[in-house]
Design an enzyme around this catalytic site. Structure first.
Site, PDB file in Angstrom:
ATOM      1  N   ALA A 240       0.814  -1.213   0.000  1.00  0.00           N
ATOM      2  CA  ALA A 240       0.000   0.000   0.000  1.00  0.00           C
ATOM      3  C   ALA A 240       0.850   1.266   0.000  1.00  0.00           C
ATOM      4  O   ALA A 240       2.081   1.219   0.093  1.00  0.00           O
ATOM      5  CB  ALA A 240      -0.946  -0.009   1.200  1.00  0.00           C
ATOM      6  N   HIS A 241       0.168   2.406  -0.062  1.00  0.00           N
ATOM      7  CA  HIS A 241       0.854   3.695  -0.172  1.00  0.00           C
ATOM      8  C   HIS A 241       1.700   4.009   1.061  1.00  0.00           C
ATOM      9  O   HIS A 241       1.359   3.668   2.171  1.00  0.00           O
ATOM     10  CB  HIS A 241      -0.148   4.827  -0.434  1.00  0.00           C
ATOM     11  CG  HIS A 241      -1.252   4.933   0.556  1.00  0.00           C
ATOM     12  ND1 HIS A 241      -2.521   5.316   0.213  1.00  0.00           N
ATOM     13  CD2 HIS A 241      -1.304   4.718   1.890  1.00  0.00           C
ATOM     14  CE1 HIS A 241      -3.292   5.338   1.290  1.00  0.00           C
ATOM     15  NE2 HIS A 241      -2.565   4.973   2.311  1.00  0.00           N
ATOM     16  N   ASN A 242       2.828   4.654   0.797  1.00  0.00           N
ATOM     17  CA  ASN A 242       3.762   5.113   1.828  1.00  0.00           C
ATOM     18  C   ASN A 242       4.464   3.994   2.591  1.00  0.00           C
ATOM     19  O   ASN A 242       5.133   4.255   3.594  1.00  0.00           O
ATOM     20  CB  ASN A 242       3.090   6.050   2.832  1.00  0.00           C
ATOM     21  CG  ASN A 242       2.856   7.429   2.263  1.00  0.00           C
ATOM     22  OD1 ASN A 242       1.715   7.808   2.039  1.00  0.00           O
ATOM     23  ND2 ASN A 242       3.914   8.182   2.026  1.00  0.00           N
TER      24      ASN A 242
END
Length: 328
Positions: A240-242
């Site tokens: 997922a993001h980050n």
């Protein structure tokens, strides 16, 4: 492929026991050995096949001493398993042929393509993107604008790489993986609806990374999702993001990592592992299959199992009690 025992020993810095001029043309598992094949032996439980194998060459560890007559020529190396990986890589490199294929692909005028890059049919490369020397891009790959891809990478068919992604050298992306799509970010509204959070960051992938088929790595809303050097990610995983994944970490199939989690170096995640978001995982952590992690891992080298994941020795003691209570 056509290689003699003598040539094999030179490549692998090994020693030959038997006929150094015998030539092999293919690979075979030791239990499926046949004339003209190269096999390897590293696991003691397969020793019986050493004496039954019909392969012409057998890679073995240097300390292996046969207890019975052996038909194949032996090539003795320090580590037979690692030597097999090396010779497979060598054979693959000899098969590669590079060509520029402009007839049925679209390459932006501002894109920069390195030396001896192979570009397949129906590839699209966006504006200001750069592809390093000796990289191979198979058919039906889409590369957005301002993407940087290093040298000697392999991008298999059907890969999608979104804008602003940065990929290091010698990285392999398998068919269907998606790099740099929007993360799952939505803000709840007072009327019960959800407002999409735009993602304006990117994905950065290091050197010597391999990412499996149909795996997704989401870009960050701000800053970057980062995959470190030497990382290995299996098929059907979700990053997922980050998220930050430390160097040389490996993940088996169907692992999912929620947003903003930071994973240390040299971690091992078995199949179907799940991690909640905003966690920190120490270096050399091992998560056994189907583990679910909901809290930080602070101690280096811990082995965790279960959902919620707990130390393996605690889990095994608890399991004994669960099992005994069920038998009463």
């Amino acid at each position: 492929m056509q290689i003699s025992a003598r040539e094999l020993a030179e490549i692998l810095h090994g020693d030959v026991e038997g006929n150094p001029d015998v030539v092999v043309k293919t690979f075979a598992k030791i239990e499926h050995g046949r004339p003209g094949a190269l096999s390897f032996y590293a696991n003691p439980k397969y020793e019986k096949y050493v004496y039954e194998s019909r392969s012409d060459i057998l890679l073995v560890n240097r300390d292996f001493v046969p207890q019975k007559p052996v038909k194949p020529t032996l090539v003795k190396v320090d580590d037979a398993y690692s030597a097999l990986a090396e010779i497979l890589g060598y054979v693959a490199s000899q098969r590669k042929k590079y060509r520029r294929h402009r007839g049925r692909c679209r390459i932006a005028c501002s894109a920069r393509i390195g030396r001896r890059v192979w570009v397949g049919d129906f590839v699209k490369i966006g504006a200001r993107s750069r592809v390093g020397d000796f990289t191979k891009i198979y058919d039906n790959v889409t590369i957005g604008h301002n993407v940087t891809i290093g040298s000697r990478c392999i991008i298999y068919p059907g890969v999608t790489i979104f804008a602003d992604t940065v990929i290091g050298d010698r990285t392999i992306l398998h068919s269907g993986c998606v790099i740099g799509d929007d993360g799952f970010g939505n803000a709840p509204q007072e009327d019960g609806t959800w407002k999409k959070i735009e993602h304006c960051g990117n994905v950065i992938i290091g050197n010597d990374v391999e990412i499996g088929s149909n795996t997704t790595v989401d870009k960050a809303p701000m800053e970057s999702t980062i995959i470190g050097n030497g990382v290995r990610i299996d098929n059907l995983c979700q990053i997922a993001h980050n998220v930050i994944v430390g160097d040389n970490t490996v993940m088996a199939a169907q692992t999912g990592i929620a947003g903003s989690t930071q994973i240390g170096r040299n971690c091992i995640f078995a199949g179907q592992v799940g991690l909640a978001g905003h966690l920190k995982v120490a270096d050399k952590t091992t998560l056994c299959a189907q583990s679910g992690l909901i809290g930080n891992v602070r101690g280096e080298g811990e082995v965790l199992i279960g959902t919620p994941a707990i130390p393996r020795n605690v889990f095994m003691r608890a399991y004994v009690k669960f099992k005994s209570s069920g038998e009463e």
